[in-house]
Design a protein around this motif. Structure first.
Motif, PDB file in Angstrom:
ATOM      1  N   LEU A 161       0.822  -1.218   0.000  1.00 12.41           N
ATOM      2  CA  LEU A 161       0.000   0.000   0.000  1.00 12.41           C
ATOM      3  C   LEU A 161       0.853   1.265   0.000  1.00 12.41           C
ATOM      4  CD1 LEU A 161      -2.832  -0.951   2.526  1.00 12.41           C
ATOM      5  CD2 LEU A 161      -3.072  -0.635   0.067  1.00 12.41           C
ATOM      6  N   ASP A 164       1.766   2.920  -3.250  1.00 14.00           N
ATOM      7  CA  ASP A 164       0.721   3.546  -4.066  1.00 14.00           C
ATOM      8  C   ASP A 164       0.938   5.061  -4.088  1.00 14.00           C
ATOM      9  OD1 ASP A 164      -1.582   4.462  -5.296  1.00 14.00           O
ATOM     10  OD2 ASP A 164      -2.935   3.177  -4.144  1.00 14.00           O
ATOM     11  N   ARG A 169      -5.819   7.191  -1.078  1.00 13.97           N
ATOM     12  CA  ARG A 169      -6.445   5.877  -1.313  1.00 13.97           C
ATOM     13  C   ARG A 169      -5.738   4.793  -0.509  1.00 13.97           C
ATOM     14  NH1 ARG A 169      -6.434   4.446  -7.373  1.00 13.97           N
ATOM     15  NH2 ARG A 169      -4.181   4.397  -7.010  1.00 13.97           N
ATOM     16  N   ALA A 170      -4.409   4.825  -0.482  1.00 21.21           N
ATOM     17  CA  ALA A 170      -3.641   3.810   0.243  1.00 21.21           C
ATOM     18  C   ALA A 170      -3.970   3.830   1.727  1.00 21.21           C
ATOM     19  CB  ALA A 170      -2.152   4.040   0.029  1.00 21.21           C
ATOM     20  N   ASP A 172      -6.719   4.974   3.180  1.00 20.69           N
ATOM     21  CA  ASP A 172      -8.093   4.546   3.407  1.00 20.69           C
ATOM     22  C   ASP A 172      -8.170   3.019   3.390  1.00 20.69           C
ATOM     23  OD1 ASP A 172     -10.911   5.722   3.643  1.00 20.69           O
ATOM     24  OD2 ASP A 172     -11.193   4.218   2.087  1.00 20.69           O
ATOM     25  N   ASN A 173      -7.502   2.383   2.425  1.00 27.06           N
ATOM     26  CA  ASN A 173      -7.479   0.917   2.379  1.00 27.06           C
ATOM     27  C   ASN A 173      -6.770   0.335   3.606  1.00 27.06           C
ATOM     28  OD1 ASN A 173      -8.852   0.607  -0.066  1.00 27.06           O
ATOM     29  ND2 ASN A 173      -6.997   0.900  -1.267  1.00 27.06           N
ATOM     30  N   VAL A 176      -9.265   0.486   6.501  1.00 28.05           N
ATOM     31  CA  VAL A 176     -10.308  -0.532   6.327  1.00 28.05           C
ATOM     32  C   VAL A 176      -9.750  -1.907   6.678  1.00 28.05           C
ATOM     33  CG1 VAL A 176     -11.791  -1.696   4.645  1.00 28.05           C
ATOM     34  CG2 VAL A 176     -11.585   0.790   4.593  1.00 28.05           C
ATOM     35  N   LEU A 177      -8.555  -2.213   6.166  1.00 29.42           N
ATOM     36  CA  LEU A 177      -7.899  -3.494   6.460  1.00 29.42           C
ATOM     37  C   LEU A 177      -7.667  -3.666   7.952  1.00 29.42           C
ATOM     38  CD1 LEU A 177      -6.300  -6.030   5.401  1.00 29.42           C
ATOM     39  CD2 LEU A 177      -4.278  -4.544   5.420  1.00 29.42           C
ATOM     40  N   ARG A 183     -15.808   0.480   4.736  1.00 27.12           N
ATOM     41  CA  ARG A 183     -15.653   0.992   3.393  1.00 27.12           C
ATOM     42  C   ARG A 183     -16.567   2.204   3.192  1.00 27.12           C
ATOM     43  NH1 ARG A 183     -11.646  -0.099   0.074  1.00 27.12           N
ATOM     44  NH2 ARG A 183     -11.851  -2.333   0.524  1.00 27.12           N
TER      45      ARG A 183
END
Length: 387
Positions: A161, A164, A169-170, A172-173, A176-177, A183
């Motif tokens: 990540l 990226d 975006r990285a 946020d992912n 979430v992970l 999400r």
């Protein structure tokens, strides 16, 4: 001597069901207690975990903020060690048991603005208030060392990540992970079905707006998908930067009636992809020049009726009336109708027609009234009988 009781009784409520602590030494936090019943809530906090203390420990009131402190040295924790225990909130409105997990980490990050980041939850909370600084920290080697020190189990995914180029975006992912947020999803803020109506000959372009709301401040990249050639949008996609402080974005669109051949056109607009999506329906209607309606469904052999007329052309119009049946009589062969009007008629059978009806034993008759003007023609069926 009688004992005094309060009614309704107090009811204890706390804003947390568990506490998880990761610290390099000392940790400060807070919880909020309130009374959802009657009377006055009174109670105290009792800890089974050494090193965990509360201020105040005893309280009286219907809304109380409790500050708590955890000292890893007093708890006897070594680096990398953790402990699980619980504490109790005991009140006259009930008792609540809250589990506590505490871990002593090897390191923390001190930010230039005076914050201490000792775990990923600290980092998440910091990113909500200082997003630009958090994006820089996310790819720093010190942050990677913090993940290793705290035993983060998705370090391989993080290594992917943080490469990226889209840091927002990285991150946020990553959150979430890590289970710190769900999400991000989208919804329309307002009507999901937008209808626009125009009178005949009015082909001026129409402007409208869609308002889209995000579920939180998380990252989103949402393309706008539609098929109609008579629609155009101010943007082909939405990015996080398009949303304001209330997580709302506006997209304007234009309808071009010149590209619509029929009397009605519609299209569905899909914003986003997969689970991060919402949709809206846009409908365009072109009104007919005239709307004609009989005032009743059926008429008697000797009767009076009315044709109700709505003129959508925007100017007084001349309508010609014709009926091949002589027993349906109009006062004139043509009428000038403004925006709205009525055309009256009379039904009167001749003696000969009456005799035909009698001998044929017909219960009813059907006829047609023809109404026309320039580039417009309408047939109104009419039913006449003994009812």
């Amino acid at each position: 001597m009688s004992e005094k009781y309060e009614y309704p009784l107090p009811v204890l409520s706390a804003d947390t069901d568990e506490i998880s602590i990761e610290t390099t030494g000392n940790f400060n936090g807070r919880l909020h207690i309130k009374n959802t019943g009657g009377g006055v809530l009174r109670g105290e906090l009792l800890s089974r975990l050494s090193g965990l203390s509360f201020e105040p420990q005893k309280f009286e009131g219907n809304s109380q903020t409790i500050n708590f402190t955890f000292n890893a040295q007093t708890a006897g924790l070594g680096i990398g060690e953790s402990v699980s225990s619980r504490f109790f909130i005991s009140t006259n409105g009930g008792e609540k048991e809250i589990p506590v997990t505490a871990k002593l980490t090897k390191m923390s990050i001190s930010t230039p603005d005076g914050h201490t980041i000792a775990n990923i939850r600290d980092f998440y909370e910091y990113s909500q208030k200082h997003p630009a600084q958090a994006r820089r920290m996310f790819t720093d080697s010190e942050f990677y060392m913090l993940l290793l020190a705290t035993g983060y189990k998705y370090t391989e995914v993080y290594e992917s990540l943080h490469k990226d180029a889209n840091r927002e975006r990285a991150m946020d992912n990553f959150f979430v992970l890590s289970g710190l947020k769900g999400r991000t999803w989208l919804e329309l803020s307002g009507e999901k079905r937008l209808e626009f109506t125009r009178t005949p000959g009015n082909n001026a372009k129409i402007s409208g707006e869609l308002k889209i709301k995000k579920s939180d401040s998380g990252y989103v990249e949402a393309p706008l998908n539609f098929s109609a050639n008579w629609l155009s949008f101010s943007s082909g996609k939405l990015a996080s930067s398009d949303f304001d402080e209330e997580n709302t974005a506006a997209v304007t669109f234009t309808i071009d009636p010149e590209k619509i051949t029929g009397s009605i056109a519609r299209d569905e607009i899909i914003i986003g992809t997969d689970a991060v999506r919402c949709s809206a329906e846009i409908i365009y209607r072109r009104l007919p020049p005239f709307v004609l309606r009989l005032n009743r469904g059926t008429y008697r052999y000797s009767d009076r009726g009315t044709i109700e007329v709505t003129n959508n052309t925007g100017a007084p119009a001349r309508l010609e009336i014709f009926c091949p049946e002589s027993y349906i009589r109009f006062a004139a062969g043509a009428y000038t109708i403004p925006a709205r009007g009525e055309i009256h008629f009379e039904i009167k059978l001749s003696a000969f027609t009456n005799a035909q009806m009698f001998f044929r034993k017909l219960p009813f008759m059907k006829a047609n009234i023809e109404i026309k003007s320039d580039r417009f023609k309408k047939i109104l069926p009419i039913t006449i009988g003994e009812w």
